[in-house]
Design a protein around this motif. Sequence first.
Motif, mmCIF file in Angstrom:
data_model
loop_
_atom_site.group_PDB
_atom_site.id
_atom_site.type_symbol
_atom_site.label_atom_id
_atom_site.label_comp_id
_atom_site.label_asym_id
_atom_site.label_seq_id
_atom_site.Cartn_x
_atom_site.Cartn_y
_atom_site.Cartn_z
ATOM 1 N N GLY A 249 -6.433 -4.975 -7.639
ATOM 2 C CA GLY A 249 -7.498 -5.557 -8.553
ATOM 3 C C GLY A 249 -6.807 -5.345 -10.525
ATOM 4 O O GLY A 249 -5.267 -5.553 -10.401
ATOM 5 N N ILE A 250 -7.141 -5.173 -10.736
ATOM 6 C CA ILE A 250 -7.158 -5.409 -12.417
ATOM 7 C C ILE A 250 -7.420 -3.516 -13.091
ATOM 8 O O ILE A 250 -8.464 -3.273 -12.337
ATOM 9 N N ASP A 251 -6.509 -3.109 -14.064
ATOM 10 C CA ASP A 251 -7.268 -2.344 -14.386
ATOM 11 C C ASP A 251 -8.223 -2.686 -15.877
ATOM 12 O O ASP A 251 -7.693 -3.641 -16.957
ATOM 13 N N PRO A 252 -8.955 -1.725 -16.168
ATOM 14 C CA PRO A 252 -10.082 -0.865 -15.186
ATOM 15 C C PRO A 252 -10.521 -1.610 -14.635
ATOM 16 O O PRO A 252 -11.524 -2.421 -14.438
ATOM 17 N N SER A 253 -10.686 -0.726 -13.130
ATOM 18 C CA SER A 253 -11.044 -1.588 -12.042
ATOM 19 C C SER A 253 -12.825 -0.974 -12.298
ATOM 20 O O SER A 253 -13.473 -0.026 -12.375
ATOM 21 N N THR A 254 -13.475 -2.346 -11.674
ATOM 22 C CA THR A 254 -14.460 -2.499 -11.811
ATOM 23 C C THR A 254 -15.798 -2.642 -10.242
ATOM 24 O O THR A 254 -16.687 -2.365 -10.458
ATOM 25 N N GLN A 255 -14.740 -2.637 -9.146
ATOM 26 C CA GLN A 255 -15.206 -3.096 -8.124
ATOM 27 C C GLN A 255 -14.625 -2.241 -6.835
ATOM 28 O O GLN A 255 -13.686 -1.886 -7.422
ATOM 29 N N ILE A 256 -15.041 -1.736 -6.149
ATOM 30 C CA ILE A 256 -14.791 -0.900 -5.638
ATOM 31 C C ILE A 256 -13.515 -0.937 -4.392
ATOM 32 O O ILE A 256 -12.672 -0.009 -4.361
ATOM 33 N N VAL A 257 -13.373 -2.104 -3.813
ATOM 34 C CA VAL A 257 -12.339 -3.309 -3.006
ATOM 35 C C VAL A 257 -10.843 -2.842 -4.194
ATOM 36 O O VAL A 257 -9.610 -2.887 -3.712
ATOM 37 N N GLU A 258 -11.423 -2.526 -5.485
ATOM 38 C CA GLU A 258 -10.135 -2.114 -5.946
ATOM 39 C C GLU A 258 -9.164 -0.974 -6.195
ATOM 40 O O GLU A 258 -8.532 -0.743 -6.760
#
Length: 563
Positions: A57-66
């Motif tokens: 994912g990317i920082d900051p994480s917004t989804q649980i998969v990240e």
Amino acid sequence: MRGRSGVVCGHLGVGALAASVLCASALRAGDDGAVGGAIRFEDASAQSGIDFTTTSGIDPSTQIVEVKGGGVALIDFDRDGDFDLFFPNGATLATPTRGPGARLFENLGGLKFRDATATSGLNHHAWSFGCAVGDVDADGFDDVYVACLGPDRLWRGQPGGRFVDGTAEAGLGVDDDWSTSAAFADLDADGDLDLYVTNYLKYDPAIPVAPAHFRGFQVLGGPRGLEPAPDRLHRNDGGRFVDVSQASGIRAARPSFGLNAVIADFTRDGRPDIFVGNDSMPNFLHENLGGLSFREVAGRAGCATTIDGASQATMGIAIGDVNGDSIPDLLTSVFSDDTNTLFVSRSSGGFDDASSRYGVGAPSRTFCGWAAAFADLDNDADEDLFVVNGHVYPQATRESMNSEYRQPKLLMVREGARFSRMRDDSQSWLSTPRCDRSAVFADLDGDGDIDAVITGLNEPVQVLRNLHDTPHDWVEVQLEDPTSPGNRRAIGARVELLQGGRSQTRWIGGGGPFQSTAWPVAHFGLGSPPAGKEPPMTIRVTWPDGTQTNHGVTRGERAQVRR
């Protein structure tokens, strides 16, 4: 979920030959019984040749998969006798099926590696998490299974250090689950490697999960409120796999948020069992009844929850023998504001939560723990404990959540009957905070001590060289079973070092510290030799089929034990 103190915990979590003796000058007072630099590593990342930053994912994480990160596997893909490194890698929500790709690094010796991805044929770009290594088709080449968001993949090893996608040919990749970890072992005693896969939850990257609230902060949502996915068990029939999840009894267990699995004989009946760490739900212990039939017994065995019946967010799993009874004990690392749990075997069967008695609980409370391993890092004849940490909420601070987002590693030195946290400000690798996830622990430079390779959440891969410099205070044992080419590394074996009425025990298990593979080598620290003549040392191997063999070894020997 509540911890031992009753404090509400985060809803997302994504023996011995001799007692350890530390000189008085190494001790340092602390509220957690901390000790100074009994173990020394250096950060060798810059010189290692691994200049790779993982993607999740990317920082900051917004989804649980990240927030789960990706694993790392030890694999001898070029068959030169040392272990190379495979990183499955992840992706982003913008292109969830097309990430930057897996990476393969060849071990050149001296803790130096070469990127061999381009010539390997590993064109793997799925959003990936855990990985497992084994020769599934018994052709002499290591294969690697990758747990993915969406269909998993099996990459078959080929001559010349190459791989081909063997997923469809093996009857795999037909499930569209979010798989987190995988483990190989010969579960039906037919000489080939079967496959257990932990699944997490039902997730569609195109449909964002609504945020949740934690301690007054809006945070990413899950896993609670989402649908857990049941795990899978695949029987190996000559290199082709058959899904036996239902027929084996695995599906009789309640679907849970599975994150990690390890395989060893926990019930002492000569058959490998499967321990599964679940997030925010009770753990599983699938007892092997023979004939590829299982029943879930974690509650009865005392390893489903803590001593007070609380479910935890289990991520990492370590196997060791902390009480010296040659029965595997379990350490599980968990979410912050809870404490890591040590399940110690009972002579009558099952486990006791002995976290407080051994001192592993309190020092872990402010950490969010992931990969964990027991290993004799100072070769003093007992196993120490290494846990990597990092939060899942970017908003986390000590003031807001009693836990920072980026966290230092937790290294606990065995001192007699307890573990004490090691603090040493002169070793920056120990105190520098990172958002770590997975790790493997192995003697990667062949000098008789255990090194570490650590992956994090969108972090550069970290390579730690063990600086223990005492010669010939170790024995390493690698197994080879030519009678069982499908399980030639003898996954499921128990290895004991016997000397003068004392013993140490290691297990060649399936699975790993977190979304990774365990080193298929038994490493024993020996401590200093006695002043007089040293008693002879014997290695006793209990092979996966229960057969026992004995082999003489000497200090500083890297023994290749053939059945």
